[in-house]
Design a protein around this motif. Structure first.
Motif, PDB file in Angstrom:
ATOM      1  N   TRP A  12       0.839  -1.196   0.000  1.00  0.00           N
ATOM      2  CA  TRP A  12       0.000   0.000   0.000  1.00  0.00           C
ATOM      3  C   TRP A  12       0.872   1.243   0.000  1.00  0.00           C
ATOM      4  O   TRP A  12       1.903   1.286   0.667  1.00  0.00           O
ATOM      5  CB  TRP A  12      -0.873  -0.005   1.255  1.00  0.00           C
ATOM      6  CG  TRP A  12      -1.599   1.285   1.511  1.00  0.00           C
ATOM      7  CD1 TRP A  12      -2.836   1.634   1.049  1.00  0.00           C
ATOM      8  CD2 TRP A  12      -1.146   2.394   2.288  1.00  0.00           C
ATOM      9  NE1 TRP A  12      -3.167   2.896   1.485  1.00  0.00           N
ATOM     10  CE2 TRP A  12      -2.152   3.384   2.255  1.00  0.00           C
ATOM     11  CE3 TRP A  12       0.029   2.647   3.006  1.00  0.00           C
ATOM     12  CZ2 TRP A  12      -2.014   4.603   2.916  1.00  0.00           C
ATOM     13  CZ3 TRP A  12       0.163   3.859   3.666  1.00  0.00           C
ATOM     14  CH2 TRP A  12      -0.859   4.812   3.617  1.00  0.00           C
ATOM     15  N   SER A  13       0.448   2.264  -0.748  1.00  0.00           N
ATOM     16  CA  SER A  13       1.146   3.541  -0.751  1.00  0.00           C
ATOM     17  C   SER A  13       0.154   4.661  -0.522  1.00  0.00           C
ATOM     18  O   SER A  13      -0.953   4.654  -1.077  1.00  0.00           O
ATOM     19  CB  SER A  13       1.873   3.762  -2.085  1.00  0.00           C
ATOM     20  OG  SER A  13       2.379   5.087  -2.156  1.00  0.00           O
ATOM     21  N   SER A  14       0.563   5.637   0.278  1.00  0.00           N
ATOM     22  CA  SER A  14      -0.275   6.808   0.523  1.00  0.00           C
ATOM     23  C   SER A  14      -0.291   7.758  -0.658  1.00  0.00           C
ATOM     24  O   SER A  14      -1.162   8.629  -0.750  1.00  0.00           O
ATOM     25  CB  SER A  14       0.236   7.562   1.751  1.00  0.00           C
ATOM     26  OG  SER A  14       1.515   8.129   1.492  1.00  0.00           O
ATOM     27  N   HIS A  29      -4.268   1.964   5.983  1.00  0.00           N
ATOM     28  CA  HIS A  29      -3.799   1.091   4.904  1.00  0.00           C
ATOM     29  C   HIS A  29      -4.549  -0.237   4.857  1.00  0.00           C
ATOM     30  O   HIS A  29      -4.649  -0.859   3.802  1.00  0.00           O
ATOM     31  CB  HIS A  29      -2.295   0.837   5.032  1.00  0.00           C
ATOM     32  CG  HIS A  29      -1.883   0.200   6.322  1.00  0.00           C
ATOM     33  ND1 HIS A  29      -2.065  -1.139   6.580  1.00  0.00           N
ATOM     34  CD2 HIS A  29      -1.291   0.711   7.426  1.00  0.00           C
ATOM     35  CE1 HIS A  29      -1.598  -1.433   7.780  1.00  0.00           C
ATOM     36  NE2 HIS A  29      -1.132  -0.309   8.333  1.00  0.00           N
ATOM     37  N   TRP A  98       4.976   4.076   2.191  1.00  0.00           N
ATOM     38  CA  TRP A  98       4.767   2.842   1.427  1.00  0.00           C
ATOM     39  C   TRP A  98       4.976   1.687   2.400  1.00  0.00           C
ATOM     40  O   TRP A  98       6.015   1.610   3.065  1.00  0.00           O
ATOM     41  CB  TRP A  98       5.758   2.801   0.272  1.00  0.00           C
ATOM     42  CG  TRP A  98       5.637   1.649  -0.664  1.00  0.00           C
ATOM     43  CD1 TRP A  98       4.639   0.726  -0.757  1.00  0.00           C
ATOM     44  CD2 TRP A  98       6.576   1.310  -1.693  1.00  0.00           C
ATOM     45  NE1 TRP A  98       4.897  -0.169  -1.763  1.00  0.00           N
ATOM     46  CE2 TRP A  98       6.072   0.174  -2.352  1.00  0.00           C
ATOM     47  CE3 TRP A  98       7.790   1.855  -2.104  1.00  0.00           C
ATOM     48  CZ2 TRP A  98       6.752  -0.437  -3.405  1.00  0.00           C
ATOM     49  CZ3 TRP A  98       8.461   1.247  -3.155  1.00  0.00           C
ATOM     50  CH2 TRP A  98       7.947   0.122  -3.811  1.00  0.00           C
TER      51      TRP A  98
END
Length: 308
Positions: A12-14, A29, A98
């Protein structure tokens, strides 16, 4: 963030998100699983032209003459993470977090272990092979901040040394050290791993003089947001060996003495180059090494069957 796992990472990435000075940003996330098994990579973006660009200056926090700079993450769980930008910071206008669970060819991790102030926790592993292939993760934990990187690499506050770092990596062990006046790091967890694939770029060890900036050409190409960046330091004349003491920078201001800039950070990451900065009075990072992995993006196409 301070470890390079393997190029197959997804997770997951912001994305790049704005954060104000003095703000605590809560991100969700929802990856699930065990949070201590994650890898977290957090970068900063300095927006003004001629600034630091993509960088990690101030990672873990910096205090200088009563002003607080940089940013850190805390309260990592299986669903969320918090990012704290310190009140006087001017170079982390946006942050990118991330998170993923790595796939390693080999990995050994310690349990969560208590660590005393001015104390060491030594983790003995049995990976063997070439220590130059290793990747190291140090997690910190406290009741107040959960799993976090507040003070990672060391943080001086009003003459008091706080935070923690890892050091003395070799084929048998690695150690975590907690500073004498630390209030953030009640427990540590260490992992030593061998990523499944070699990095797309390995600078090998470069000498770097105190007070200088080293520009390295990596030419990895692609999208820099897909990079996994790892930096390590070497103290060949001292006692730290291969380590991450001073990652992000540290401003040591002792009573009656001028502020002395310690530590190392990287900045101005592009698809072809990266800069490494060693502060003017840093005593521990006579050599530096940068490795970059390029994230693999897997695309799954639908199955189409004709005349079935």
């Amino acid at each position: 963030a301070p470890r390079s796992p393997g190029a197959e990472a997804q997770g997951w990435s912001s994305g790049w998100v704005e954060i104000g000075a003095g703000e605590t940003l809560s991100l969700s996330h929802n990856l699930g699983g065990a949070a201590e098994d994650y890898i977290v990579q957090m970068w900063f973006l300095d927006l003004p032209a001629g600034g630091l660009g993509i960088h990690v200056f101030g990672y873990g926090g910096i205090e200088a003459d009563g002003a607080y700079y940089g940013a850190y993450w805390q309260n990592l769980t299986s669903t969320g993470i918090e990012v704290v930008r310190l009140a006087d910071d001017t170079s982390a206008d946006r942050v990118r977090v991330w998170i993923w669970t790595p796939s390693m060819a080999e990995q050994e991790c310690s349990a969560w272990s208590d660590i005393a102030t001015s104390g060491f926790y030594t983790f003995f592993h049995d990976l063997g092979g070439d220590a130059g292939d290793y990747s190291v993760l140090l997690w910190q934990k406290s009741a107040a901040e959960g799993i976090h990187h507040h003070g990672y690499g060391g943080l001086e506050e009003a003459g008091q040394r706080t935070g923690a770092y890892w050091r003395s990596l070799d084929t048998q062990w690695v150690a975590a050290y907690r500073y004498a006046h630390d209030a953030y790091v009640e427990q540590v967890r260490l992992c030593v791993s061998v990523p499944e694939e070699p990095p797309a770029y390995d600078s090998t060890w470069w000498p770097i003089a105190a007070g200088t900036t080293l520009t390295l050409t990596h030419d990895v190409g692609g999208n820099a947001n897909g990079y996994i960046v790892d930096i390590e330091f070497k103290d060949p004349e001292g006692q730290l060996g291969v380590h991450q003491a001073g990652l992000g920078g540290d401003f040591l201001g002792l009573p009656g003495a001028p502020t002395a800039e310690h530590g190392v950070h990287w900045q101005r990451l592009t698809t072809s180059t990266i800069q490494v900065v060693r502060q003017q009075y840093d005593p521990y990072a006579a050599e530096v090494r940068v490795r970059i992995w390029q994230r693999k993006v897997q695309v799954f196409l639908p199955l189409v069957v004709w005349n079935y």
